[in-house]
Design an enzyme around this catalytic site. Structure first.
Site, PDB file in Angstrom:
ATOM      1  CD  GLN A  23      12.745 -10.041  13.489  1.00 53.00           C
ATOM      2  OE1 GLN A  23      11.965  -9.164  13.341  1.00 53.00           O
ATOM      3  NE2 GLN A  23      13.980  -9.419  14.015  1.00 53.00           N
ATOM      4  CG  HIS A  24      13.402 -10.767  18.879  1.00 49.80           C
ATOM      5  ND1 HIS A  24      14.271  -9.887  18.591  1.00 49.80           N
ATOM      6  CD2 HIS A  24      12.054 -10.263  18.722  1.00 49.80           C
ATOM      7  CE1 HIS A  24      13.766  -8.908  17.740  1.00 49.80           C
ATOM      8  NE2 HIS A  24      12.542  -9.220  17.850  1.00 49.80           N
ATOM      9  CG  ASP A 184       8.289 -13.096  12.322  1.00 48.62           C
ATOM     10  OD1 ASP A 184       9.243 -12.316  12.506  1.00 48.62           O
ATOM     11  OD2 ASP A 184       7.438 -13.346  13.000  1.00 48.62           O
TER      12      ASP A 184
END
Length: 445
Positions: A23-24, A184
């Site tokens: 992520q991110h 994830d």
């Protein structure tokens, strides 16, 4: 190609592909879809000043949470975008499209750009309550940023089909679907069967996460529990700690232990590690919010300053760090009936016992320990079957395919559970009183 060769599956049998990604991360592309610079990843905290600036500009943390359901920690994508604009203006100017890591792989496979709500909810630009981009947060960075963001797609719909040239190169049917995919944690939720109330997943990697299924948004006024969407159309309240197996790996390195020795030593010491408590903040901490945090062994004596006590204290400290977040989730109505453990740390039987007693909940591992990739495959199957006209729910697939391993199930013991409840209070108080000390130490150094 290597997967097809190793599994003896014919390429023509592949119906759908699902992508799981961290992520991110910020993936910046130019007008031609080419990468502008190396991606800034989730664990890049060089953007903390930009995160703070965005929160201030939007009226403070309380206002930000009202706007989006989440705060904007340094790990989120929004602060990375502002960093790019401030620190690398030429690269920002060249950026025409902003994607997350799994979105970029979807784009590579299909030639199409989109983002689903689960991963989007970790950008710091997304209203998790309405599942739409948050205009005030976007405007706080750049009035033209909206044009760089992709459209939001539903999790059950195909992202697209494998591009013809790529399908030909891989030997795939050009009708092969690429599902929405997701972050994830969202994919691991599916892969661990965390698709209905009562199931909580604890993922024990280098960092550690704890998350649950919810049919409604779960908003934390303190911003400690992330109010994420999941990748099934529901929500995924989540807490993330920066310190999971990094604590035990550090102890192993310090005392030159292998996994078997670590298990034997930690199992030789009773709960409480002989009066030794570890604050496991080797990499700072996200929950509780201690970006300047440092690891602390508290209560050292001549009797407990040894490898066995220090190993068990690292396990207990990591478990109590996660339990701090679990208690916050319980305060908001999350009621775990069992906690499913996944990731490398779940393989340690002593740690499983500690988690059961600290969490006051049954814990169990999965027969398939690769939660995120497995979840991506299940989502792909869900997407394909719906595209074939089946009105099937994701729960039907997870109930059928996700299996727990009964040999790993551990029930909490009343005596140990009561002890750890008292120790948790000491742990939480130590964290609170240490916070200003961590900040003072940073200023001195």
């Amino acid at each position: 190609k290597s997967i097809l060769a190793s599994t003896k599956v014919k390429a023509s049998a592949v119906k759908a592909i699902g992508i799981s990604g961290q992520q991110h991360g910020l993936v910046a592309l130019d007008r031609d879809g080419k990468v502008v610079r190396a991606a800034k990843l989730w664990c890049d905290t060089s953007t903390s000043s930009q995160a703070d600036a965005l929160v201030r500009k939007l009226g403070g943390l309380e206002k930000v949470i009202q706007l989006m359901g989440n705060g904007i920690p340094a790990g989120f994508t929004a602060s990375k975008i502002l960093w790019l604009k401030e620190k690398e203006p030429k690269n920002y100017q060249a950026t025409a499209h902003i994607l997350l890591p799994h979105d970029y792989l979807n784009y590579h496979l299909t030639g199409q750009m989109a983002m689903e709500a689960g991963d989007a909810s970790g950008t710091g630009l997304f209203d998790t309550k309405t599942r739409n981009w948050c205009s005030p947060a976007i405007q706080a960075i750049d009035s033209k940023l909206q044009d760089k963001l992709p459209q939001i797609q539903d999790a059950h719909l195909p992202h697209g089909r494998v591009a013809p040239m790529l399908a030909k190169r891989l030997g795939l049917d050009p009708e092969t679907i690429v599902s929405a995919g997701g972050g994830d944690n969202m994919m691991s939720a599916i892969g661990t069967g965390n698709t209905r109330p009562g199931v909580v997943t604890a993922s024990l990697g280098t960092s550690a996460t704890l998350y649950a299924y919810s049919s409604r948004p779960v908003i934390d006024d303190l911003g400690e529990v992330a109010a994420f969407c999941d990748s099934t159309g529901a929500w995924l309240p989540l807490i993330c700690t920066m310190n999971g197996t990094v604590t035990t790996e550090s102890v192993k390195s310090l005392f030159k232990l292998n996994n078997e020795q670590l298990t034997k030593l930690s199992g030789s010491v009773p709960p409480g590690s002989g009066g030794l408590i570890m604050l496991p903040y080797l990499q700072g901490e996200r929950v509780p919010n201690l970006p300047d945090g440092k690891a602390v062994y508290f209560g050292l004596t001549t009797e407990n300053m040894n490898s066995a006590s220090m190993a068990r204290a690292a396990m207990e400290g990591t478990a109590m760090g996660l339990n701090y977040g679990l208690e916050r989730m319980r305060d908001m109505g999350i009621r775990p009936k069992e906690i499913r453990l996944t990731g490398g740390g779940a393989n340690n039987p002593v740690w499983r016992e500690i988690f059961a007693n600290v969490f006051d909940s049954e814990v169990v591992c999965l027969k398939n320990n690769e939660g995120a990739a497995f979840g991506a495959a299940i989502q792909a199957a869900w997407c394909w079957r719906r595209s074939q006209g089946e009105n099937i729910r994701i729960q039907h697939l997870t109930d059928a395919w996700v299996k727990t391993d009964p040999s790993t199930r551990v029930k909490p013991k009343k005596k140990e559970m009561k002890f750890y409840r008292s120790l948790q209070t000491v742990f939480d108080n130590l964290s609170k009183v240490s916070s200003p000390v961590f900040s003072e130490l940073k200023s001195v150094l």
